[in-house]
Enzyme design. Structure first.
Site, PDB file in Angstrom:
ATOM      1  N   THR A   1      -2.933  -5.388  -5.929  1.00 42.85           N
ATOM      2  CA  THR A   1      -3.295  -6.204  -4.776  1.00 42.85           C
ATOM      3  C   THR A   1      -2.740  -5.586  -3.495  1.00 42.85           C
ATOM      4  O   THR A   1      -1.710  -4.907  -3.507  1.00 42.85           O
ATOM      5  CB  THR A   1      -2.788  -7.651  -4.929  1.00 42.85           C
ATOM      6  OG1 THR A   1      -1.357  -7.677  -4.881  1.00 42.85           O
ATOM      7  CG2 THR A   1      -3.255  -8.249  -6.249  1.00 42.85           C
ATOM      8  N   GLY A   2      -3.456  -5.786  -2.404  1.00 47.15           N
ATOM      9  CA  GLY A   2      -3.014  -5.237  -1.130  1.00 47.15           C
ATOM     10  C   GLY A   2      -2.870  -3.732  -1.174  1.00 47.15           C
ATOM     11  O   GLY A   2      -1.835  -3.190  -0.789  1.00 47.15           O
ATOM     12  N   SER A   3      -3.931  -3.047  -1.631  1.00 42.53           N
ATOM     13  CA  SER A   3      -3.791  -1.616  -1.940  1.00 42.53           C
ATOM     14  C   SER A   3      -4.674  -0.710  -1.095  1.00 42.53           C
ATOM     15  O   SER A   3      -4.996   0.400  -1.503  1.00 42.53           O
ATOM     16  CB  SER A   3      -4.082  -1.380  -3.417  1.00 42.53           C
ATOM     17  OG  SER A   3      -5.278  -2.020  -3.831  1.00 42.53           O
TER      18      SER A   3
ATOM     19  N   GLY B   1      -0.479   2.073   2.486  1.00 39.26           N
ATOM     20  CA  GLY B   1       0.946   1.916   2.230  1.00 39.26           C
ATOM     21  C   GLY B   1       1.358   2.078   0.784  1.00 39.26           C
ATOM     22  O   GLY B   1       0.797   2.877   0.030  1.00 39.26           O
ATOM     23  N   ILE B   2       2.354   1.275   0.387  1.00 33.13           N
ATOM     24  CA  ILE B   2       2.872   1.331  -0.977  1.00 33.13           C
ATOM     25  C   ILE B   2       1.781   0.993  -1.984  1.00 33.13           C
ATOM     26  O   ILE B   2       1.677   1.623  -3.038  1.00 33.13           O
ATOM     27  CB  ILE B   2       4.073   0.385  -1.125  1.00 33.13           C
ATOM     28  CG1 ILE B   2       5.265   0.894  -0.308  1.00 33.13           C
ATOM     29  CG2 ILE B   2       4.479   0.234  -2.589  1.00 33.13           C
ATOM     30  CD1 ILE B   2       6.443  -0.065  -0.252  1.00 33.13           C
ATOM     31  N   GLY B   3       0.948   0.007  -1.671  1.00 32.52           N
ATOM     32  CA  GLY B   3      -0.092  -0.397  -2.603  1.00 32.52           C
ATOM     33  C   GLY B   3      -1.056   0.723  -2.916  1.00 32.52           C
ATOM     34  O   GLY B   3      -1.423   0.945  -4.084  1.00 32.52           O
TER      35      GLY B   3
ATOM     36  N   SER C   1      11.759  -6.820  -2.746  1.00 35.61           N
ATOM     37  CA  SER C   1      12.334  -6.019  -1.669  1.00 35.61           C
ATOM     38  C   SER C   1      13.847  -6.127  -1.723  1.00 35.61           C
ATOM     39  O   SER C   1      14.401  -7.105  -2.247  1.00 35.61           O
ATOM     40  CB  SER C   1      11.845  -6.548  -0.314  1.00 35.61           C
ATOM     41  OG  SER C   1      12.558  -5.973   0.754  1.00 35.61           O
TER      42      SER C   1
ATOM     43  N   TYR D   1      10.671 -14.157   5.460  1.00 29.91           N
ATOM     44  CA  TYR D   1      10.236 -13.059   4.596  1.00 29.91           C
ATOM     45  C   TYR D   1      11.190 -12.883   3.421  1.00 29.91           C
ATOM     46  O   TYR D   1      10.761 -12.779   2.268  1.00 29.91           O
ATOM     47  CB  TYR D   1      10.159 -11.767   5.414  1.00 29.91           C
ATOM     48  CG  TYR D   1       9.925 -10.520   4.604  1.00 29.91           C
ATOM     49  CD1 TYR D   1       8.671 -10.202   4.110  1.00 29.91           C
ATOM     50  CD2 TYR D   1      10.980  -9.639   4.339  1.00 29.91           C
ATOM     51  CE1 TYR D   1       8.455  -9.042   3.376  1.00 29.91           C
ATOM     52  CE2 TYR D   1      10.778  -8.475   3.611  1.00 29.91           C
ATOM     53  CZ  TYR D   1       9.510  -8.182   3.126  1.00 29.91           C
ATOM     54  OH  TYR D   1       9.308  -7.033   2.385  1.00 29.91           O
TER      55      TYR D   1
END
Length: 264
Positions: A13-15, A18-20, A141, A154
């Site tokens: 998800t969210g890819s 960035g990291i995704g 995180s 966050y």
């Protein structure tokens, strides 16, 4: 160690960046059939093109869905009713003082950063259990442990992911499905680069040196004394998603560069 995920489907998800995106690329490099996700179709299409350029034989497809809502998660499930590997990476961040953060912003962070993982894990875990194999990963995180005073909302969501991953791992004990959290520290993603762009412009330094200065100013306990690359974080996720990580479950896997000042 040769990680082979041939025959496995992985949703990240969210890819779209960035990291995704780095995780999706790492999984595709290992032979997995990868599903990319983003809120906008154009971003998903662009990410798919980039992935196929970088991994020419990649088996990849994309789903445009806003996973910060139940409707968005339903759209993902309609498009991809099953998966072997679920990487709950989607998330939002941004500094805001506690006294200036209204209820609806707390709710937005919780919906995107926590409930997306709750809903998708609940939906996909059953199929994994039936097959006797599966991997569920939550991108937490170091802020889950070192709560930032300028991003309390966050940090709260990332701490929630530690509880969720540990509890779900125990709930799925003995099924062949592992559940883990991965805790990146400061990472030189596109979002961080955007945040540091003005500081870089003023200093005239490279982005890597600007990020190093930021880490040493804001996270002086860092042992590597620099920002991690997105690939370094992705490597941990790919390993945790692999058959080789079969004895790792309920863990908080730190890729924080030693920022968290603890041996545990």
């Amino acid at each position: 160690m040769q990680i082979d995920l041939t025959g496995k489907t992985a949703i990240v998800t969210g890819s779209t960046g960035g990291i995704g995106f780095a995780i999706a690329k790492g999984l595709a490099d290992s032979g997995a059939s990868v599903v990319l996700n983003g809120r906008k179709q154009a971003a998903v299409d662009d990410a798919l093109e980039r992935l196929r350029q970088q991994v020419p034989n990649a088996d990849a497809r994309g789903v445009s869905a806003d996973l910060g809502s139940a409707e968005g998660c339903d759209a993902m499930l309609t498009a991809e009713p099953d998966t072997d590997i679920l990487v709950n990476n989607v998330g939002i961040f941004g500094p805001q003082d506690f006294f200036d953060t209204p209820d609806d912003e707390w709710q937005r962070f919780f919906d995107v950063n926590v409930m997306s993982g709750v809903r998708l894990s609940r939906a996909y875990a059953g199929g994994m259990v039936e097959r006797g194999w599966g991997r569920i990963l939550f991108l937490s995180s170091e802020s889950a442990l070192n709560i930032p005073d300028d991003m309390i909302h966050y940090g709260m969501t990332k701490t929630a992911y530690l509880s969720l991953s540990r509890g779900l791992a125990k709930r799925l004990a003995g099924t062949g499905v592992t559940v883990n959290a991965v805790l990146p520290g400061p990472t030189l993603s596109e979002g961080v680069q955007e945040m540091l762009a003005e500081q870089q412009r003023q200093s005239g330094k490279s982005m890597e040196d600007t990020a190093r200065d930021f880490v040493m100013a804001q996270r002086p306990s860092s042992i590597i004394q620099r920002a991690a690359s997105v690939e370094e974080v992705a490597n941990m996720v790919v390993y945790a998603a692999s058959p080789q990580a079969s004895a790792t479950s309920g863990a908080a896997l730190r890729v924080d560069g030693g920022v968290v000042d603890s041996i545990a």
